[in-house]
Scaffold this active site. Structure first.
Site, PDB file in Angstrom:
ATOM      1  N   ARG A 147     -11.256 -11.690   3.455  1.00 56.32           N
ATOM      2  CA  ARG A 147     -10.804 -12.612   2.419  1.00 56.32           C
ATOM      3  C   ARG A 147     -11.504 -13.939   2.649  1.00 56.32           C
ATOM      4  O   ARG A 147     -11.588 -14.400   3.789  1.00 56.32           O
ATOM      5  CB  ARG A 147      -9.284 -12.758   2.549  1.00 56.32           C
ATOM      6  N   TYR A 159      -5.219 -24.515  -0.132  1.00 54.22           N
ATOM      7  CA  TYR A 159      -4.531 -23.375   0.457  1.00 54.22           C
ATOM      8  C   TYR A 159      -5.536 -22.484   1.199  1.00 54.22           C
ATOM      9  O   TYR A 159      -6.619 -22.203   0.689  1.00 54.22           O
ATOM     10  CB  TYR A 159      -3.820 -22.531  -0.629  1.00 54.22           C
ATOM     11  N   ASP A 212      -7.707 -15.128  -2.550  1.00 48.68           N
ATOM     12  CA  ASP A 212      -6.298 -15.385  -2.884  1.00 48.68           C
ATOM     13  C   ASP A 212      -6.198 -16.673  -3.698  1.00 48.68           C
ATOM     14  O   ASP A 212      -6.541 -17.752  -3.212  1.00 48.68           O
ATOM     15  CB  ASP A 212      -5.503 -15.519  -1.566  1.00 48.68           C
ATOM     16  N   HIS A 214      -3.336 -17.749  -4.857  1.00 51.20           N
ATOM     17  CA  HIS A 214      -2.029 -18.287  -4.445  1.00 51.20           C
ATOM     18  C   HIS A 214      -1.258 -18.890  -5.616  1.00 51.20           C
ATOM     19  O   HIS A 214      -0.779 -20.033  -5.564  1.00 51.20           O
ATOM     20  CB  HIS A 214      -2.203 -19.287  -3.288  1.00 51.20           C
ATOM     21  N   GLU A 238      -6.222 -12.061  -5.693  1.00 54.48           N
ATOM     22  CA  GLU A 238      -4.795 -11.990  -5.354  1.00 54.48           C
ATOM     23  C   GLU A 238      -3.979 -13.087  -6.028  1.00 54.48           C
ATOM     24  O   GLU A 238      -4.418 -14.239  -6.099  1.00 54.48           O
ATOM     25  CB  GLU A 238      -4.702 -12.118  -3.836  1.00 54.48           C
ATOM     26  N   GLU A 264       3.286 -10.295  -2.706  1.00 52.46           N
ATOM     27  CA  GLU A 264       3.801 -10.698  -1.393  1.00 52.46           C
ATOM     28  C   GLU A 264       5.148 -11.408  -1.481  1.00 52.46           C
ATOM     29  O   GLU A 264       5.887 -11.413  -0.509  1.00 52.46           O
ATOM     30  CB  GLU A 264       2.774 -11.557  -0.646  1.00 52.46           C
ATOM     31  N   ARG A 285       1.303  -5.682  -3.185  1.00 53.29           N
ATOM     32  CA  ARG A 285       1.236  -6.303  -1.857  1.00 53.29           C
ATOM     33  C   ARG A 285       2.589  -6.494  -1.161  1.00 53.29           C
ATOM     34  O   ARG A 285       2.718  -7.276  -0.228  1.00 53.29           O
ATOM     35  CB  ARG A 285       0.511  -7.646  -1.968  1.00 53.29           C
ATOM     36  N   GLU A 341      -3.498  -6.318   5.049  1.00 55.40           N
ATOM     37  CA  GLU A 341      -3.870  -7.643   5.550  1.00 55.40           C
ATOM     38  C   GLU A 341      -3.559  -7.726   7.044  1.00 55.40           C
ATOM     39  O   GLU A 341      -2.519  -7.242   7.489  1.00 55.40           O
ATOM     40  CB  GLU A 341      -3.074  -8.713   4.800  1.00 55.40           C
ATOM     41  N   TRP A 404       2.648 -23.799  -5.188  1.00 51.22           N
ATOM     42  CA  TRP A 404       1.842 -23.888  -3.973  1.00 51.22           C
ATOM     43  C   TRP A 404       1.202 -22.545  -3.670  1.00 51.22           C
ATOM     44  O   TRP A 404       1.779 -21.514  -3.853  1.00 51.22           O
ATOM     45  CB  TRP A 404       2.716 -24.301  -2.758  1.00 51.22           C
TER      46      TRP A 404
HETATM   47  C1  CS2 Z   1      -0.710 -15.543   1.948  1.00 56.40           C
HETATM   48  C2  CS2 Z   1       0.210 -16.042   2.958  1.00 56.40           C
HETATM   49  O1  CS2 Z   1      -1.511 -13.986   3.458  1.00 56.40           O
HETATM   50  C3  CS2 Z   1      -1.461 -14.305   2.284  1.00 56.40           C
HETATM   51  O2  CS2 Z   1      -1.985 -13.719   1.393  1.00 56.40           O
HETATM   52  O3  CS2 Z   1      -0.574 -15.769   0.634  1.00 56.40           O
HETATM   53  O4  CS2 Z   1      -0.550 -16.752   3.883  1.00 56.40           O
HETATM   54  C4  CS2 Z   1       1.364 -16.908   2.475  1.00 56.40           C
HETATM   55  O5  CS2 Z   1       0.910 -18.163   2.104  1.00 56.40           O
HETATM   56  C5  CS2 Z   1       2.362 -17.011   3.586  1.00 56.40           C
HETATM   57  O6  CS2 Z   1       2.774 -15.737   3.955  1.00 56.40           O
HETATM   58  C6  CS2 Z   1       3.544 -17.873   3.199  1.00 56.40           C
HETATM   59  O7  CS2 Z   1       4.493 -17.825   4.182  1.00 56.40           O
HETATM   60 MG    MG Z   2      -1.437 -14.228  -0.518  1.00 57.65          MG
END
Ligand code: CS2
Ligand code: MG
Length: 404
Positions: A147, A159, A212, A214, A238, A264, A285, A341, A404
């Site tokens: 990634r 991020y 990602d 996010h 993602e 996630e 995910r 991941e 975020w």
């Molecule tokens: C993320 C995470 O791994 C990922 O794809 O989006 O780092 C996420 O930000 C954290 O799990 C938040 O606790």
């Molecule tokens: Mg993520």
């Protein structure tokens, strides 16, 4: 056989983890991860106040019945706190069942459907050059999938980009009261395609690349990004948009063939049934700790398998080695595994959670010990007391609160 004892262990070997340990009257124990980043003590309280009192005396072999009891019996369904608590119980009971059977949990799930679990690592850098050097490091370590996240010109922080260069792990929950970052979709969209143009030019067609977003775009913005990334053949894009509005993904799908990965932050099958049954995503995910344990995760992945959707379980460092161990037993056994991941934990965390899973040549392998093959060293855990830590809050340049 009966559940004789259950306790919640909160420890902070670098970051906070919540673990449930269940012990039977025959002295067999099992562990389950209950960590919810930034909300750890809410899950600990839910377990202590509402779950442990009803677990004592129950038959630990009745996993499905216990799952249904905790889910339906709460009346208030779903939500990350409840589902992480249920997940911890479920995971610990699968661990116990494996130990009772003398088999690794993946054998109870049907046995190995593949030789190893392909994992992806996190390369990131303030600049594109720094990020490319990190991709090279993952390639060197044997990873087949990486990634890539970079800083965005004009934005102070982004991020996924850590200040600690060379760290294979980082933790975004950086202060007790949330820190704030500033976001610009315009700057981001202008920059990201250049990152993947560089990555393909430098590393060729073979390496799997992922990114990602996010949760920061709208569907039409995500559609544009997906289309602009098509020449670089990403394995997935993602969380392009927040997914409360599952039908919003129809718009993205109309415009791009870049595969999408989401889930996630989901905690039940109901968060993703439309995404799956309308084939609006390519990878789901969800993972063990936040989606109701091995029992419920398997249910989600089985639904996904009917609709050409593969698994892509979350595996950031805020999911403990107990969750990673459990995820690997599922990953190796299901027919529709996609990618896992794998963000490495710190040596302190690995010492608190001794585990038998191992990495080689870009694959992770679950432990062959009976149960999950992971434990918690309670004495060591006690040396690392809880420290409050929250995830950041994001604002647009004009001050509007954003995702975020
Ligand atoms: C993320 C995470 O791994 C990922 O794809 O989006 O780092 C996420 O930000 C954290 O799990 C938040 O606790
Ligand atoms: Mg993520």
């Amino acid at each position: 056989m009966k559940i004789a004892d259950a306790k919640v262990i909160v420890t902070c070997p670098g970051r906070n983890f919540v673990t449930l340990k269940i012990v039977t009257d025959e002295g067999i124990s099992g562990v389950g991860d209950a960590t919810l980043n930034g909300r750890e003590l809410a899950v600990a309280a839910y377990l202590n106040d509402h779950v442990i009192p009803v677990l004592l005396g129950r038959d630990p072999t009745r996993i499905e019945d216990t799952w249904q009891y905790l889910y339906r019996g709460a009346y208030w369904r779903r939500g990350p706190v409840t589902m992480s608590a249920i997940a911890a119980v479920d995971t610990a009971l699968w661990d116990i069942k494996g130990k009772l059977a003398g088999l690794p949990v993946y054998q109870l799930l049907g046995g190995r459907a593949r030789d190893g679990v392909t994992v992806y690592g996190h390369a990131n850098g303030e600049t594109v050059d720094e990020a490319m050097a990190e991709v090279a490091r993952y390639v060197e370590l044997g990873y087949r999938a990486v990634r890539v996240q970079t800083g965005v010109p004009g934005l102070a922080t982004t991020y996924g980009v850590t200040r600690e260069r060379g760290a294979l792990a980082y933790e975004p929950a950086d202060s007790a009261i949330p820190s704030e970052s500033v976001w610009s979709t315009r700057r981001y969209l202008a920059h990201v395609p250049t990152v993947f143009a560089s990555a393909r030019a430098e590393f060729g067609p073979d390496i799997q690349l992922l990114h990602d977003v996010h949760h920061r775009l709208t569907p039409i913005e995500a559609a544009r990004l997906g289309r602009e990334l098509e020449p670089y053949g990403l394995t997935w894009l993602e969380d392009p948009v927040p997914a409360e509005l599952q039908e919003g993904f129809r718009l993205i799908r109309q415009h791009t063939t870049t595969p999408l990965a989401v889930g996630e932050v989901f905690n039940t099958i109901w968060d993703c049934h439309q995404l799956i049954t309308e084939q609006l995503i390519d990878y789901i995910r969800t993972t063990v700790v936040h989606a109701g344990g091995i029992t419920h995760l398997r249910r989600i992945f089985d639904l996904a398998s009917l609709y050409h959707v593969r698994s892509g379980s979350h595996g950031a460092t805020d999911l403990s080695p107990v969750c990673m161990a459990a995820a690997l037993h599922v990953d190796i056994a299901i027919p529709n595994f996609g990618l896992q991941e794998y963000m490495r934990h710190t040596p302190e965390t690995d010492a608190v959670f001794p585990h038998g899973y191992r990495f080689a040549d870009g694959y992770l392998y679950p432990s062959d010990e009976p149960g999950l093959g992971v434990d918690i060293d309670e004495e060591l855990a006690a040396l690392y007391p809880y420290r409050p830590a929250s995830l950041p809050v994001n604002r647009l340049e004009d001050g509007t609160v954003h995702n975020w």
